[in-house]
Design an enzyme around this catalytic site. Structure first.
Site, mmCIF file in Angstrom:
data_model
loop_
_atom_site.group_PDB
_atom_site.id
_atom_site.type_symbol
_atom_site.label_atom_id
_atom_site.label_comp_id
_atom_site.label_asym_id
_atom_site.label_seq_id
_atom_site.Cartn_x
_atom_site.Cartn_y
_atom_site.Cartn_z
ATOM 1 N N LYS A 189 46.337 56.380 49.250
ATOM 2 C CA LYS A 189 46.797 55.195 48.526
ATOM 3 C C LYS A 189 47.953 55.518 47.582
ATOM 4 O O LYS A 189 47.962 56.563 46.935
ATOM 5 C CB LYS A 189 45.625 54.589 47.733
ATOM 6 C CG LYS A 189 44.492 54.098 48.650
ATOM 7 C CD LYS A 189 43.261 53.636 47.881
ATOM 8 C CE LYS A 189 43.482 52.308 47.196
ATOM 9 N NZ LYS A 189 42.201 51.786 46.622
ATOM 10 N N GLY A 232 49.531 44.402 46.512
ATOM 11 C CA GLY A 232 49.691 43.458 47.616
ATOM 12 C C GLY A 232 49.159 43.993 48.935
ATOM 13 O O GLY A 232 49.597 43.575 49.999
ATOM 14 N N GLY A 233 48.195 44.934 48.868
ATOM 15 C CA GLY A 233 47.592 45.474 50.099
ATOM 16 C C GLY A 233 48.469 46.477 50.827
ATOM 17 O O GLY A 233 48.106 46.956 51.896
ATOM 18 N N LEU A 240 35.278 53.657 52.063
ATOM 19 C CA LEU A 240 33.950 53.039 52.098
ATOM 20 C C LEU A 240 33.892 52.096 53.291
ATOM 21 O O LEU A 240 34.796 51.285 53.492
ATOM 22 C CB LEU A 240 33.667 52.275 50.804
ATOM 23 C CG LEU A 240 33.625 53.070 49.495
ATOM 24 C CD1 LEU A 240 33.110 52.201 48.360
ATOM 25 C CD2 LEU A 240 32.739 54.305 49.621
ATOM 26 N N LYS A 296 43.942 39.571 50.437
ATOM 27 C CA LYS A 296 42.917 38.538 50.328
ATOM 28 C C LYS A 296 43.341 37.245 51.020
ATOM 29 O O LYS A 296 44.507 36.860 50.910
ATOM 30 C CB LYS A 296 42.675 38.239 48.841
ATOM 31 C CG LYS A 296 42.202 39.463 48.078
ATOM 32 C CD LYS A 296 42.410 39.299 46.582
ATOM 33 C CE LYS A 296 42.109 40.605 45.871
ATOM 34 N NZ LYS A 296 42.596 40.640 44.488
ATOM 35 N N GLU A 313 38.990 45.451 39.539
ATOM 36 C CA GLU A 313 38.593 45.310 40.940
ATOM 37 C C GLU A 313 37.634 46.431 41.357
ATOM 38 O O GLU A 313 37.857 47.601 41.018
ATOM 39 C CB GLU A 313 39.824 45.334 41.848
ATOM 40 C CG GLU A 313 40.733 44.131 41.639
ATOM 41 C CD GLU A 313 41.773 43.957 42.743
ATOM 42 O OE1 GLU A 313 42.186 42.819 42.966
ATOM 43 O OE2 GLU A 313 42.167 44.957 43.382
ATOM 44 N N ASN A 368 44.285 44.886 37.734
ATOM 45 C CA ASN A 368 45.535 44.132 37.760
ATOM 46 C C ASN A 368 45.769 43.578 36.359
ATOM 47 O O ASN A 368 44.959 42.822 35.838
ATOM 48 C CB ASN A 368 45.473 43.012 38.795
ATOM 49 C CG ASN A 368 45.487 43.575 40.208
ATOM 50 O OD1 ASN A 368 46.201 44.531 40.497
ATOM 51 N ND2 ASN A 368 44.678 43.019 41.087
ATOM 52 N N ARG A 424 47.431 41.349 34.904
ATOM 53 C CA ARG A 424 48.148 40.073 34.972
ATOM 54 C C ARG A 424 47.186 38.985 35.429
ATOM 55 O O ARG A 424 46.031 39.254 35.720
ATOM 56 C CB ARG A 424 49.265 40.201 36.013
ATOM 57 C CG ARG A 424 48.707 40.668 37.354
ATOM 58 C CD ARG A 424 49.695 40.564 38.486
ATOM 59 N NE ARG A 424 49.274 41.316 39.656
ATOM 60 C CZ ARG A 424 48.527 40.857 40.644
ATOM 61 N NH1 ARG A 424 48.064 39.620 40.601
ATOM 62 N NH2 ARG A 424 48.205 41.607 41.675
HETATM 63 P P1 ADP Z 1 45.943 39.148 43.690
HETATM 64 O O1 ADP Z 1 45.299 40.463 43.431
HETATM 65 O O2 ADP Z 1 46.267 38.348 42.506
HETATM 66 O O3 ADP Z 1 45.288 38.411 44.765
HETATM 67 P P2 ADP Z 1 47.913 39.999 45.486
HETATM 68 O O4 ADP Z 1 47.499 41.396 45.708
HETATM 69 O O5 ADP Z 1 47.725 39.000 46.541
HETATM 70 O O6 ADP Z 1 47.336 39.504 44.123
HETATM 71 O O7 ADP Z 1 49.413 40.007 45.034
HETATM 72 C C1 ADP Z 1 49.961 38.869 44.461
HETATM 73 C C2 ADP Z 1 51.384 38.857 44.731
HETATM 74 O O8 ADP Z 1 51.999 39.943 44.089
HETATM 75 C C3 ADP Z 1 51.769 38.956 46.173
HETATM 76 O O9 ADP Z 1 52.933 38.199 46.298
HETATM 77 C C4 ADP Z 1 52.034 40.442 46.356
HETATM 78 O O10 ADP Z 1 52.932 40.645 47.411
HETATM 79 C C5 ADP Z 1 52.637 40.782 45.017
HETATM 80 N N1 ADP Z 1 52.358 42.129 44.517
HETATM 81 C C6 ADP Z 1 51.214 42.601 44.020
HETATM 82 N N2 ADP Z 1 51.352 43.856 43.567
HETATM 83 C C7 ADP Z 1 52.621 44.207 43.791
HETATM 84 C C8 ADP Z 1 53.392 45.384 43.538
HETATM 85 N N3 ADP Z 1 52.878 46.472 42.964
HETATM 86 N N4 ADP Z 1 54.682 45.379 43.897
HETATM 87 C C9 ADP Z 1 55.211 44.290 44.469
HETATM 88 N N5 ADP Z 1 54.549 43.155 44.709
HETATM 89 C C10 ADP Z 1 53.285 43.108 44.385
HETATM 90 P P1 ADP Z 2 46.168 46.593 46.032
HETATM 91 O O1 ADP Z 2 46.787 47.112 44.787
HETATM 92 O O2 ADP Z 2 47.097 46.548 47.168
HETATM 93 O O3 ADP Z 2 45.402 45.336 45.800
HETATM 94 P P2 ADP Z 2 43.584 47.968 46.123
HETATM 95 O O4 ADP Z 2 43.389 49.357 45.661
HETATM 96 O O5 ADP Z 2 43.071 46.884 45.269
HETATM 97 O O6 ADP Z 2 45.113 47.740 46.442
HETATM 98 O O7 ADP Z 2 42.945 47.832 47.569
HETATM 99 C C1 ADP Z 2 43.175 46.684 48.353
HETATM 100 C C2 ADP Z 2 42.061 46.514 49.363
HETATM 101 O O8 ADP Z 2 42.006 47.654 50.234
HETATM 102 C C3 ADP Z 2 40.679 46.434 48.753
HETATM 103 O O9 ADP Z 2 40.352 45.124 48.330
HETATM 104 C C4 ADP Z 2 39.825 46.890 49.910
HETATM 105 O O10 ADP Z 2 39.637 45.855 50.841
HETATM 106 C C5 ADP Z 2 40.676 47.962 50.565
HETATM 107 N N1 ADP Z 2 40.334 49.297 50.018
HETATM 108 C C6 ADP Z 2 40.915 49.890 48.939
HETATM 109 N N2 ADP Z 2 40.372 51.109 48.688
HETATM 110 C C7 ADP Z 2 39.422 51.277 49.630
HETATM 111 C C8 ADP Z 2 38.484 52.339 49.930
HETATM 112 N N3 ADP Z 2 38.438 53.448 49.201
HETATM 113 N N4 ADP Z 2 37.640 52.167 50.988
HETATM 114 C C9 ADP Z 2 37.686 51.053 51.736
HETATM 115 N N5 ADP Z 2 38.539 50.028 51.520
HETATM 116 C C10 ADP Z 2 39.388 50.128 50.479
HETATM 117 MG MG MG Z 3 43.839 45.151 44.506
#
Ligand code: ADP
Ligand code: ADP
Ligand code: MG
Length: 446
Positions: free
Chosen positions: A158, A164-165, A203, A237, A275, A289, A291
């Site tokens: 990661k 944003g996944g 996980l 999501k 989270e 997050n 924000r």
């Molecule tokens: P939430 O956790 O609020 O559901 P998302 O992960 O869906 O948020 O991200 C919300 C928005 O922010 C999306 O448009 C995503 O592409 C953008 N985003 C989130 N984190 C980042 C980041 N580190 N850099 C750029 N864009 C981001």
């Molecule tokens: P982002 O900043 O893009 O939201 P996260 O760390 O919150 O990244 O992870 C986004 C999603 O990826 C989580 O909601 C989960 O579905 C999956 N994920 C993240 N870490 C793990 C892990 N260690 N094992 C399995 N799934 C994971």
């Molecule tokens: Mg997240």
């Protein structure tokens, strides 16, 4: 209270913030790129300033242009919305250094919690349990392989600055680790400007549960319960709901306490979300997050508090007057994200919306900036509407959502509405038998 706020974002979230400002009697400044001059929030704001060409890097991510817009309009504070600069500590710092208020936490809190490695350290300090992981690793360091072995495969790589996944990949065997790390490092550098990565235990089929918090400058920290955001595609999501079903109440209460204590410990202020992955009755922290979140809507529906107004109040130096025991859960709420994308390939589907009919009625909330004839630009996020419903229980909220999706129509572009309808009527989902792998495992969608 502020007399004027600049909203440094676009789309539905800009409109959401604008409405909170209007209700509070605060003047509004919209910023927009050349592609967005016809957006609803631009027309509804008291003032609007074009800050650059369509590319985000030259407009919504252009810090000097945004600060100049503040100077030109005499706005006193900046609300960053969601995405773009909302979690950028450098931006928050520049805003403050230029004499404006950043509606969000201090740059220092963003720096610590915006980096997933230091956020996990902070969480552990506050007594939260994390997914076992490595701390910072590099593809060229010999120790990396032994760290990975200790964690055990499969492993997730990661990006520390990811969001944003994106910037996440899975490795099933040792031979793939180093090549995949190199790829992820490159991707992270391109997307987030930092190649810092770490390893985390993968996980299998947990749920994604998150806790909404709000803290002020006076040491008060409140939680607004939890959300279940397990329904995801490619770690993004698509359906969110509150509260989360089938989790022992005492486990939740324990978690809320740890989250609010963590806020107090780091003197966090503003809105935030912790989270977690939830598996076998244990919560594992993954990130915070710093924000507002896209899915704050469902927490607003069940608690009946306006999180954006509270956020603005905190930034203006007000003390939170709400007591934790006054915040209660009313029924159940659910949100379906409507994206402009092909229903099967998920490729973005920009274009002109020729017909747009949104649902309404009791227990229905639609957050959207879209209207008949509106152009969905290829430059930005595909999210065009958030349809939320609430009911006295999950069953009623789901029933209202089914009707809402049936009533909703959009012509001219493709959307994921059909996918949402499939999820909504699927038996496992209806029984809340869900995990983050629901789409692949139950619907065979990747
Ligand atoms: P939430 O956790 O609020 O559901 P998302 O992960 O869906 O948020 O991200 C919300 C928005 O922010 C999306 O448009 C995503 O592409 C953008 N985003 C989130 N984190 C980042 C980041 N580190 N850099 C750029 N864009 C981001
Ligand atoms: P982002 O900043 O893009 O939201 P996260 O760390 O919150 O990244 O992870 C986004 C999603 O990826 C989580 O909601 C989960 O579905 C999956 N994920 C993240 N870490 C793990 C892990 N260690 N094992 C399995 N799934 C994971
Ligand atoms: Mg997240």
């Amino acid at each position: 209270m502020f007399s004027k706020i600049l909203i440094a974002n676009r789309g539905e979230i800009a409109l959401r913030v604008l409405k909170a400002c209007k209700e509070m009697g605060i003047g509004t400044v919209a910023i927009y790129s050349e592609a967005d001059k016809d957006l609803k929030h631009v027309k509804m704001a008291d003032e609007a300033i074009c800050i650059g060409p369509p590319e985000s890097s030259k407009s919504y991510l252009n810090i000097p242009a945004i600060i100049s817009a503040c100077e030109l309009t005499n706005a006193e504070a900046i609300h960053p919305g969601v995405g773009f600069l909302a979690e950028n500590d450098h931006f928050a710092e520049q805003v403050v250094a230029s004499g404006y208020t950043f509606i969000g936490p201090d740059p220092e809190s963003i720096r610590i919690m915006g980096n997933k490695i230091s956020a996990k350290e902070m969480a552990v300090d506050a007594g939260l349990q994390c997914v076992p992981g490595s701390g910072r690793v590099s593809a060229t360091n010999r120790e990396t392989l032994s760290k990975a072995k200790k964690i055990g495969y499969p492993i997730m790589i990661k990006a520390a600055a990811g969001g944003g996944g994106r910037g996440i990949s899975i490795v099933y065997e040792e031979s793939d680790l180093i090549p995949k790390m190199k790829l992820t490092q490159q991707e992270a550098l391109n997307s987030f400007g930092s190649d810092e990565i770490y390893l985390e235990k993968f996980l299998d089929s947990p749920r994604h549960i998150e806790v909404q918090v709000l803290a002020d400058n006076f040491g008060n920290a409140l939680h607004f319960y939890e959300r279940d955001c397990s329904i995801q595609r490619k770690n993004q999501k698509i359906v969110e709901e509150a509260p989360a079903l089938n989790i022992p109440e005492e486990k939740k209460q324990e978690l809320f306490k740890l989250c609010t204590e963590c806020c107090k410990k780091m003197k966090y202020k503003g809105a935030g979300t912790f989270e977690f992955l939830y598996k076998d009755e244990e919560f594992y922290f993954i990130e915070m997050n710093t924000r507002l979140q896209v899915e704050h809507t469902v927490s607003e529906m069940i608690t009946e508090y306006d999180l954006v107004k509270l956020q603005i109040g905190i930034a203006a130096g007000e003390e939170l007057e709400i007591k934790q025991e006054e915040i209660s859960v009313r029924g159940h709420a659910i949100q379906c994200r409507i994206n402009a994308e092909h229903p099967k390939t998920f490729i973005p589907s920009p274009g002109k919306i020729t017909e747009w009919g949104k649902p309404g009625g009791i227990g229905v909330r639609v957050d959207s900036h879209v209207y008949d004839g509106c152009i969905i630009s290829p430059y930005y996020d595909a999210l065009i509407a958030k349809i939320c419903t609430q009911g006295k229980d999950r069953e009623e909220a789901l029933c209202r959502m089914s009707f809402a999706l049936e009533e909703f129509f959009v012509e001219g572009i493709d959307t994921n509405k059909e996918l949402q309808e499939i999820i909504l009527s699927e038996e496992n989902f209806r029984k809340a038998n869900i995990s983050i792998n629901y789409l692949e495992k139950v619907l065979d969608i990747n």
